[in-house]
Design a protein around this motif. Structure first.
Motif, PDB file in Angstrom:
ATOM      1  N   PHE A 144       0.867  -1.056  -0.046  1.00 29.87           N
ATOM      2  CA  PHE A 144       0.028  -0.041  -0.089  1.00 29.87           C
ATOM      3  C   PHE A 144       0.624   1.180   0.067  1.00 29.87           C
ATOM      4  CE2 PHE A 144      -2.648   3.226   2.004  1.00 29.87           C
ATOM      5  CZ  PHE A 144      -3.821   3.160   1.393  1.00 29.87           C
ATOM      6  N   TYR A 145       0.594   2.086  -0.886  1.00 26.76           N
ATOM      7  CA  TYR A 145       1.517   3.458  -1.017  1.00 26.76           C
ATOM      8  C   TYR A 145       0.410   4.561  -1.337  1.00 26.76           C
ATOM      9  CZ  TYR A 145       4.935   6.818  -2.873  1.00 26.76           C
ATOM     10  OH  TYR A 145       5.906   7.766  -2.771  1.00 26.76           O
ATOM     11  N   LYS A 146       0.599   5.493  -0.461  1.00 24.35           N
ATOM     12  CA  LYS A 146      -0.247   6.792  -0.517  1.00 24.35           C
ATOM     13  C   LYS A 146       0.532   8.043  -0.366  1.00 24.35           C
ATOM     14  CE  LYS A 146      -4.654   8.540   1.570  1.00 24.35           C
ATOM     15  NZ  LYS A 146      -5.756   8.186   2.336  1.00 24.35           N
ATOM     16  N   ASN A 147       0.267   8.884  -1.094  1.00 26.60           N
ATOM     17  CA  ASN A 147       0.651  10.429  -0.762  1.00 26.60           C
ATOM     18  C   ASN A 147      -0.152  11.117  -0.143  1.00 26.60           C
ATOM     19  OD1 ASN A 147       2.910  10.051  -2.779  1.00 26.60           O
ATOM     20  ND2 ASN A 147       1.687  10.530  -4.313  1.00 26.60           N
ATOM     21  N   LEU A 148       0.333  11.678   0.968  1.00 29.16           N
ATOM     22  CA  LEU A 148      -0.422  12.500   2.035  1.00 29.16           C
ATOM     23  C   LEU A 148      -0.285  14.049   1.252  1.00 29.16           C
ATOM     24  CD1 LEU A 148       0.951  11.191   5.435  1.00 29.16           C
ATOM     25  CD2 LEU A 148      -1.512  10.811   4.069  1.00 29.16           C
ATOM     26  N   LYS A 149      -1.250  14.842   1.933  1.00 31.96           N
ATOM     27  CA  LYS A 149      -1.216  16.295   1.515  1.00 31.96           C
ATOM     28  C   LYS A 149       0.012  16.858   1.696  1.00 31.96           C
ATOM     29  CE  LYS A 149      -6.230  17.195   1.260  1.00 31.96           C
ATOM     30  NZ  LYS A 149      -7.159  17.854   1.854  1.00 31.96           N
ATOM     31  N   ASN A 150       0.699  16.555   2.797  1.00 31.52           N
ATOM     32  CA  ASN A 150       2.125  17.215   3.337  1.00 31.52           C
ATOM     33  C   ASN A 150       3.271  16.705   2.308  1.00 31.52           C
ATOM     34  OD1 ASN A 150       2.565  14.906   4.248  1.00 31.52           O
ATOM     35  ND2 ASN A 150       2.466  15.369   6.243  1.00 31.52           N
ATOM     36  N   GLY A 151       2.858  15.934   1.410  1.00 30.90           N
ATOM     37  CA  GLY A 151       4.062  15.456   0.394  1.00 30.90           C
ATOM     38  C   GLY A 151       4.597  14.176   0.968  1.00 30.90           C
ATOM     39  N   GLN A 152       4.386  13.642   2.325  1.00 32.35           N
ATOM     40  CA  GLN A 152       5.058  12.579   2.630  1.00 32.35           C
ATOM     41  C   GLN A 152       4.413  11.460   2.450  1.00 32.35           C
ATOM     42  OE1 GLN A 152       7.950  13.726   3.579  1.00 32.35           O
ATOM     43  NE2 GLN A 152       8.172  13.058   5.674  1.00 32.35           N
ATOM     44  N   PRO A 153       4.993  10.227   1.708  1.00 33.14           N
ATOM     45  CA  PRO A 153       4.223   9.435   1.524  1.00 33.14           C
ATOM     46  C   PRO A 153       4.202   8.272   2.629  1.00 33.14           C
ATOM     47  CG  PRO A 153       6.479   8.934   0.600  1.00 33.14           C
ATOM     48  CD  PRO A 153       6.400  10.344   1.312  1.00 33.14           C
ATOM     49  N   ILE A 154       3.206   7.207   2.535  1.00 29.35           N
ATOM     50  CA  ILE A 154       2.920   6.216   3.340  1.00 29.35           C
ATOM     51  C   ILE A 154       3.442   4.850   2.574  1.00 29.35           C
ATOM     52  CG2 ILE A 154       1.309   4.748   4.768  1.00 29.35           C
ATOM     53  CD1 ILE A 154       0.079   7.308   5.235  1.00 29.35           C
ATOM     54  N   SER A 155       4.046   3.923   3.295  1.00 33.70           N
ATOM     55  CA  SER A 155       4.648   2.761   2.510  1.00 33.70           C
ATOM     56  C   SER A 155       4.279   1.741   3.391  1.00 33.70           C
ATOM     57  CB  SER A 155       5.899   2.713   2.129  1.00 33.70           C
ATOM     58  OG  SER A 155       6.337   3.670   0.955  1.00 33.70           O
ATOM     59  N   ILE A 156       3.396   0.739   2.918  1.00 30.00           N
ATOM     60  CA  ILE A 156       2.984  -0.338   3.906  1.00 30.00           C
ATOM     61  C   ILE A 156       3.375  -1.606   3.211  1.00 30.00           C
ATOM     62  CG2 ILE A 156       1.334  -1.465   5.408  1.00 30.00           C
ATOM     63  CD1 ILE A 156       0.205   1.290   5.747  1.00 30.00           C
TER      64      ILE A 156
END
Length: 161
Positions: A71-83
């Motif tokens: 799972f990969y998500k781009n947050l509004k602050n530009g930081q990605p979440i990688s799971i």
């Protein structure tokens, strides 16, 4: 005279088409970035990306051997979440719909895929598919989350507990 009308007509058509072309290019660019994020996660696990799908700001995938969920998500602050979740550690996978209001007037606030683990001391992992803080209305996330709940449960069948 006719040449001037043709030139004006072609210009108007080009101006009307520009927003659609720009939107399509932005979507392709965003999907390429999300796909690169999924591939990076898969590479760190010495795995290859199999099936995958895109949401508004996220991508979800399953390894080709069906032993990892990515799972990969781009947050509004530009930081990605990688799971990265190993399938053999998953106990259950279920959809959580958070709504405001009651009955037919209920408004969807959040749509999450909650993954619980065999290790009882591990906290459940929540993959957010839709949140009203990020987008005003869902755009296919409901069918996408149902599909991925099924995909993960089918992959879990290869690893009986």
């Amino acid at each position: 005279m006719e040449l001037g009308v043709i030139a004006i007509g072609a210009t108007v058509i080009a101006l009307c088409a520009m927003p659609f072309i720009a939107t399509a290019n932005n979507r392709k660019k965003k999907q390429k970035e999300l796909l690169n994020g999924l591939n990076t996660i898969a590479t760190t696990q010495q795995s290859h990306l199999g099936i995958h799908d895109f949401g508004m700001e996220f991508a979800i995938g399953l390894s080709s051997a069906k032993n990892y969920v990515f799972f990969y998500k781009n947050l509004k602050n530009g930081q990605p979440i990688s799971i990265c979740i190993p399938i053999n550690t998953i106990k259950n996978c279920k959809i959580l719909e958070s709504k405001q209001g009651a009955g037919s007037e209920a408004i969807l606030q959040k749509l999450e895929l909650v993954i619980t683990f065999l290790d009882k001391e591990s906290t459940p992992c929540t993959l957010v598919f839709f949140d009203t803080d990020e987008h005003f209305q869902p755009n296919g996330e409901l069918s996408l989350i149902r599909q991925w709940e099924t995909n993960i449960k089918q992959a879990m069948e290869f690893y009986p507990n």
